[in-house]
Enzyme design. Structure first.
Site, PDB file in Angstrom:
ATOM      1  N   SER A 128       0.930  -1.210  -0.122  1.00  0.00           N
ATOM      2  CA  SER A 128       0.113  -0.134  -0.064  1.00  0.00           C
ATOM      3  C   SER A 128       0.752   1.293  -0.029  1.00  0.00           C
ATOM      4  O   SER A 128       0.336   2.332   0.449  1.00  0.00           O
ATOM      5  CB  SER A 128      -1.007   0.015   1.135  1.00  0.00           C
ATOM      6  OG  SER A 128      -1.904  -1.042   0.876  1.00  0.00           O
ATOM      7  N   GLU A 131       6.109  -3.368  -9.229  1.00  0.00           N
ATOM      8  CA  GLU A 131       5.734  -4.481  -8.088  1.00  0.00           C
ATOM      9  C   GLU A 131       4.425  -5.141  -8.381  1.00  0.00           C
ATOM     10  O   GLU A 131       3.838  -4.566  -9.068  1.00  0.00           O
ATOM     11  CB  GLU A 131       5.805  -4.109  -6.692  1.00  0.00           C
ATOM     12  CG  GLU A 131       4.878  -2.867  -6.163  1.00  0.00           C
ATOM     13  CD  GLU A 131       5.153  -2.399  -4.876  1.00  0.00           C
ATOM     14  OE1 GLU A 131       4.456  -2.654  -3.913  1.00  0.00           O
ATOM     15  OE2 GLU A 131       6.117  -1.536  -4.816  1.00  0.00           O
TER      16      GLU A 131
END
Length: 314
Positions: free
Chosen positions: A154, A275
């Site tokens: 996050s 990612e």
């Protein structure tokens, strides 16, 4: 690996694992609540389990037959809970132990991506703040650079550093969080995200954040200022290239179920994978549900698809 039929799932007790002990606990609580509501609406027998150290006892006490993992970050997205469920012979959603562990560690994931020819920004990894600070003037790609902890999600602890002072402060912040310190070359471009479901590329969404990049605040506290464009307004060949890169990352790590990958698209059309998220968020602001909706898969149907993929992976 064996999956469970839809009819059989209707007769089983589904444990939605949420909350947990990571820095992303609050996001996970929202993900889990949304998933539980959707599955109950479809007629599933659902119990919500806030994950703590007593998880094995809770799973047994609640007689959970299958687990829907709605956790994010450490102790949930990193293979830990997956390994426990394997030991307890409880089928679960998402990726297995190895893929989850690799996906959570950005340094090891990068090594896999590079080995599979998936383009990703050049980087250096450091095991301590002292080592990272000492390298400030010898980074092969110089500044600006992106500093991030290797085992957080996050965008927690992620900083774009344009000056030496910003770099040193970012290193100090990242050193307080999980994993080694990853320093990447900063690649300027459009932020796009690709979704994968059941080994199929779902599509690409563009994120236009009001902030410098799509950080934690832009994801969860933006108050509607972040724009989401689906399908991403890209030339067909670039759109397909992003799809290929995201699907390639999913397969390279051996992921199962759904994944979402962060990608930068440069003005010249180069694609760089930043990612992969092996347990994408499932809140009203989350990107995989937005991508799925754009493909005609509403939120309850997406939850059901993920649940149908529950299995033991070992």
């Amino acid at each position: 690996m064996s999956t469970i039929s839809k009819d059989e799932l209707k007769r089983k007790r589904v444990g939605v694992l949420l909350g947990g002990m990571s820095s992303e606990r609050e996001v996970s609580l929202r993900t889990g609540a949304a998933v539980a509501k959707a599955l109950r609406g479809l007629g599933y027998d659902v119990v919500e389990i806030d994950v703590g150290k007593d998880l094995p006892a809770r799973l047994s006490a609640e007689k959970v037959d299958v687990a829907f993992i709605a956790l994010h970050g450490r102790y949930g997205e990193d293979g830990s809970v997956q390994g426990l469920l394997e030991c307890m012979f409880i089928p679960y959603t998402g990726s297995g132990v190895m893929a989850s562990s690799l996906g959570m560690d950005k340094v090891f994931a990068k090594q896999v991506f590079i080995a599979h020819g998936i383009p990703t920004p050049p980087y250096r990894a450091f095991t301590s703040a002292e080592e990272a600070r000492a390298a400030v003037d010898s980074l092969p790609f110089g500044l600006p650079a992106v500093v991030k902890p290797s085992r957080e999600g996050s965008s927690v602890g992620v900083h774009i550093c344009k000056t030496r002072e910003e770099y040193l402060a970012a290193v100090e912040d990242a050193s307080k969080l999980a994993g080694s310190i990853l320093v990447e070359q900063y690649i300027k471009g459009r932020e796009v995200q690709g979704g994968v479901l059941d080994n199929e590329a779902l599509g690409v969404i563009e994120v236009v954040a009001a902030r410098e990049f799509y950080d934690y605040q832009a994801k969860y506290q933006s108050g509607g200022t972040t724009q989401y464009l689906f399908p991403a307004p890209l030339p067909p060949e670039q759109y397909e290239r992003v799809n290929q890169v995201c699907l390639g990352a999913h397969r390279a790590l051996g992921c199962s179920g759904g994944s979402r990958s962060d990608v930068i698209l440069t003005p010249s059309g180069e694609v760089f994978l930043l990612e992969i998220n092996t347990l994408p968020g499932m809140t009203e602001a989350s990107l995989l549900p937005k991508i799925a909706a754009g493909r005609g898969i509403d939120f309850p149907a997406l939850c059901e698809r993920l649940l149908q993929g529950a299995s033991l992976k070992a």
